[in-house]
Scaffold this motif. Structure first.
Motif, PDB file in Angstrom:
ATOM      1  N   ALA A  93       0.829  -1.203   0.000  1.00 29.00           N
ATOM      2  CA  ALA A  93       0.000   0.000   0.000  1.00 29.00           C
ATOM      3  C   ALA A  93       0.866   1.257   0.000  1.00 29.00           C
ATOM      4  O   ALA A  93       0.556   2.233  -0.694  1.00 29.00           O
ATOM      5  CB  ALA A  93      -0.919  -0.005   1.217  1.00 29.00           C
ATOM      6  N   ILE A  94       1.965   1.224   0.751  1.00 28.83           N
ATOM      7  CA  ILE A  94       2.869   2.378   0.772  1.00 28.83           C
ATOM      8  C   ILE A  94       3.525   2.552  -0.594  1.00 28.83           C
ATOM      9  O   ILE A  94       3.655   3.666  -1.096  1.00 28.83           O
ATOM     10  CB  ILE A  94       3.921   2.208   1.887  1.00 28.83           C
ATOM     11  CG1 ILE A  94       3.243   2.338   3.248  1.00 28.83           C
ATOM     12  CG2 ILE A  94       5.042   3.229   1.744  1.00 28.83           C
ATOM     13  CD1 ILE A  94       4.121   1.993   4.414  1.00 28.83           C
ATOM     14  N   LYS A  95       3.926   1.438  -1.211  1.00 31.30           N
ATOM     15  CA  LYS A  95       4.532   1.522  -2.544  1.00 31.30           C
ATOM     16  C   LYS A  95       3.555   2.119  -3.549  1.00 31.30           C
ATOM     17  O   LYS A  95       3.923   2.962  -4.361  1.00 31.30           O
ATOM     18  CB  LYS A  95       4.973   0.132  -3.016  1.00 31.30           C
ATOM     19  CG  LYS A  95       6.229  -0.365  -2.360  1.00 31.30           C
ATOM     20  CD  LYS A  95       6.582  -1.728  -2.906  1.00 31.30           C
ATOM     21  CE  LYS A  95       7.799  -2.305  -2.233  1.00 31.30           C
ATOM     22  NZ  LYS A  95       8.127  -3.647  -2.737  1.00 31.30           N
ATOM     23  N   GLU A  96       2.305   1.667  -3.501  1.00 32.45           N
ATOM     24  CA  GLU A  96       1.301   2.207  -4.418  1.00 32.45           C
ATOM     25  C   GLU A  96       1.076   3.692  -4.162  1.00 32.45           C
ATOM     26  O   GLU A  96       0.920   4.485  -5.097  1.00 32.45           O
ATOM     27  CB  GLU A  96      -0.009   1.449  -4.267  1.00 32.45           C
ATOM     28  CG  GLU A  96       0.036   0.042  -4.826  1.00 32.45           C
ATOM     29  CD  GLU A  96      -1.256  -0.717  -4.557  1.00 32.45           C
ATOM     30  OE1 GLU A  96      -2.267  -0.068  -4.208  1.00 32.45           O
ATOM     31  OE2 GLU A  96      -1.241  -1.942  -4.699  1.00 32.45           O
ATOM     32  N   GLU A  97       1.063   4.058  -2.910  1.00 29.45           N
ATOM     33  CA  GLU A  97       0.840   5.453  -2.562  1.00 29.45           C
ATOM     34  C   GLU A  97       1.980   6.338  -3.057  1.00 29.45           C
ATOM     35  O   GLU A  97       1.767   7.475  -3.467  1.00 29.45           O
ATOM     36  CB  GLU A  97       0.706   5.579  -1.040  1.00 29.45           C
ATOM     37  CG  GLU A  97       0.016   6.822  -0.590  1.00 29.45           C
ATOM     38  CD  GLU A  97      -0.295   6.783   0.884  1.00 29.45           C
ATOM     39  OE1 GLU A  97       0.243   7.643   1.590  1.00 29.45           O
ATOM     40  OE2 GLU A  97      -1.047   5.891   1.314  1.00 29.45           O
TER      41      GLU A  97
END
Length: 117
Positions: A93-97
């Motif tokens: 999720a952090i990578k996508e963000e």
């Protein structure tokens, strides 16, 4: 943010007590009495009644505030654990963000840098 709103009345009362203490006792003495470095009945305390008010405030409010912060932190961690989010899911999720592609892998043994791009 919600905790700050809940604490506003207590923070206002603490500010009033500390300002009165600073006015009646002096700033340094108020600080020392608040942290129990100086007893409220010490000879340096010009107004012992206000000294006791500041001392009791420090004795009750400071640990309560620290406990509330610790409780909020534990509640936040427990909420995240109860939702079932794993570390891998959180990292994705952090990578996508941040806009980093999920398929991008760091180069491994025998791999070439930038192969996953």
């Amino acid at each position: 943010m919600l905790m700050l709103i809940d604490f506003l009345p207590m923070l206002f009362l603490l500010a009033v007590i500390l300002l009165l203490g600073a006015w009646l006792l002096g700033g340094r003495i108020t600080y020392d009495v608040l942290l129990s470095n100086t007893p409220p009945y010490d000879q340096d305390v010009r107004n012992p009644e206000m000294g006791w008010v500041v001392w009791i405030t420090g004795w009750l409010v400071v640990p309560a505030f620290i406990g509330a912060l610790a409780g909020e932190a534990v509640g936040y961690v427990m909420e995240r654990r109860m939702t079932g989010i794993t570390v891998r899911q959180a990292a994705e999720a952090i990578k996508e963000e941040l806009g980093i592609a999920a398929s991008q892998q760091p180069p491994g043994p025998g791999g070439t840098p930038g192969a996953g791009q």
